[in-house]
Design an enzyme around this catalytic site. Structure first.
Site, short mmCIF file in Angstrom:
data_model
loop_
_atom_site.label_atom_id
_atom_site.label_comp_id
_atom_site.label_asym_id
_atom_site.label_seq_id
_atom_site.Cartn_x
_atom_site.Cartn_y
_atom_site.Cartn_z
CG ASP A 178 -4.30 2.65 3.36
OD1 ASP A 178 -5.28 2.39 2.65
OD2 ASP A 178 -4.28 3.58 4.18
CG ASP A 228 11.31 8.66 2.68
OD1 ASP A 228 11.65 7.48 2.46
OD2 ASP A 228 12.01 9.43 3.37
CE LYS A 270 11.72 6.57 6.76
NZ LYS A 270 12.07 7.61 5.77
CE1 TYR A 303 -5.17 1.10 6.31
CE2 TYR A 303 -6.43 -0.90 6.74
CZ TYR A 303 -6.34 0.37 6.20
OH TYR A 303 -7.41 0.91 5.55
#
Ligand code: NAD
Length: 339
Positions: free
Chosen positions: A229, A205, A172, A124
């Site tokens: 975010d 996910d 992840k 980010y």
């Protein structure tokens, strides 16, 4: 007691929701002197930079700021002022409570989530460059033990202070074995220092799917910057939309409060959007300043106005074209009357 607070109204819908917030905060009787500064496109025209130094100096001096959203050009132009403020002042924790407000139409009941997003590193921050112009580009994702440790500690300290029961680290690490592997390992280590608070982890996910199906199973979520975010907008969607979710960027002894939403340029100047997210950010700010009673009065007044359902903006009506929806100013008036 009187406070000096840096106020950045922002652009797009920013000035309207900022003005609503300033009026509501002042109506509590807490004495605040506002140092008002323009940032973004307007500051470029005046000062030659979107985030001139005098803004950062003002926040450093006052130790507390509140800001409306600021437009960041997509795919070109200057770098995000929001990211610039967070980086320059080391506001490393982005705290975004997402709780169902009675009266807000949402698909779920009893959702009460707190998103703790790391604010200073990860994709980010936008470190990228062309490898071959127009053919290939590269972005650099840095995760450090230091930043992870302090954000996970922040999440646990928040949980401890606010009586929360569970902290979930989101990552992840199955694919990003080094960066998110480090994030997860560090989170697991910090968790051991808080034995009274439950800890688990989820792959991002899978977490998104579970949040949509069973958001009540989660409590405090701690995430690297980019996942934070995205997941915090998802959580806003669970509790009634971007119009109602507040936020805070916290560092050590310094904080800047802002709604989760952006500048929604298509609604600029229409007196249409919901001021609640920024007003609730104002309540978070008052709580941070130790003005707990004033903060609670704002939160109760917002809840009453929304529960009554009369003086609310279009996004809180059952139908978006409901002609009885009121404007930004009028919703703020109703909140002031309910204080
Ligand atoms: P956005 O949050 O501005 O708007 C998305 C949609 O959400 C709007 O079209 C509107 O339907 C709804 N919405 C947002 N705020 C609302 C409110 N107060 N009341 C009712 N509905 C509301 O997101 P975007 O369109 O992706 O971004 C627009 C600009 O804002 C971009 O330049 C982006 O970079 C910037 N942005 C700034 C911040 C910030 O300043 N912290 C945060 C997010 C986005």
């Amino acid at each position: 007691m009187s406070y000096t607070v840096t106020l950045i109204p922002g652009d797009g819908i920013g000035p309207e929701v900022s003005e609503a917030t300033r009026r509501v905060v002042e109506a509590t009787g807490v004495a605040i002197e506002w140092e008002i500064h323009e940032a973004g496109e307007a500051a470029i025209a005046k000062y030659g930079a979107p985030l001139p130094d005098h803004i950062l100096d003002s926040i450093r001096r006052n130790k507390v700021g509140i800001k409306g959203p600021i437009t960041t050009p997509v795919g070109k132009g200057f770098r995000s002022v929001n990211v610039g403020i967070r980086k320059a002042l080391d506001l490393y924790a982005n705290l975004r409570p997402a709780k169902v407000v009675p009266g807000v139409a949402s698909r779920y009941e009893n959702v009460d989530l707190v998103i703790v997003r790391e604010n200073t590193e990860c994709l980010y921050v936008g470190i990228e460059h062309d490898v071959i112009a127009n053919e290939a580009a590269e972005a650099i994702r840095i995760i450090t033990r230091r930043a992870t440790e302090r954000i996970v500690r922040f999440a646990f300290e928040y949980a401890r202070t606010n009586g929360r029961k569970l902290v979930t680290a989101v990552h992840k690490a199955n694919i990003l074995k080094l960066t998110d592997g480090l994030f997860l390992r560090t989170a697991q280590e910090v968790a051991q220092q808080y034995p009274e608070i439950a800890f688990n982890d989820r792959i991002v996910d899978n977490l998104c799917m579970q949040l949509v199906q069973r958001p009540q199973e989660y409590d405090v979520l701690v995430l690297p910057n980019l996942f934070g975010d995205i997941v915090s907008d998802l959580c806003s969607g669970l509790v009634g939309g971007l119009g109602v979710t507040p936020g805070a960027n916290m560092g050590d002894g310094i904080a800047v409060f802002e709604p989760v939403h952006g500048s929604a340029p298509k609604y600029t100047g229409l007196n249409k959007v919901n001021p609640t997210a920024m007003i609730r950010s104002g309540a978070l700010m008052l709580r941070y300043l130790g003005e707990t009673q004033a903060a609670q009065r704002i939160e109760d007044a917002v809840t009453r106005v929304i529960a009554e359902g009369k003086s609310v903006t279009y996004d809180l009506k059952a139908r978006r074209d409901d002609p009885t929806a009121v404007g930004t100013r009028e919703m703020a008036d109703a909140i002031i009357a309910a204080l």
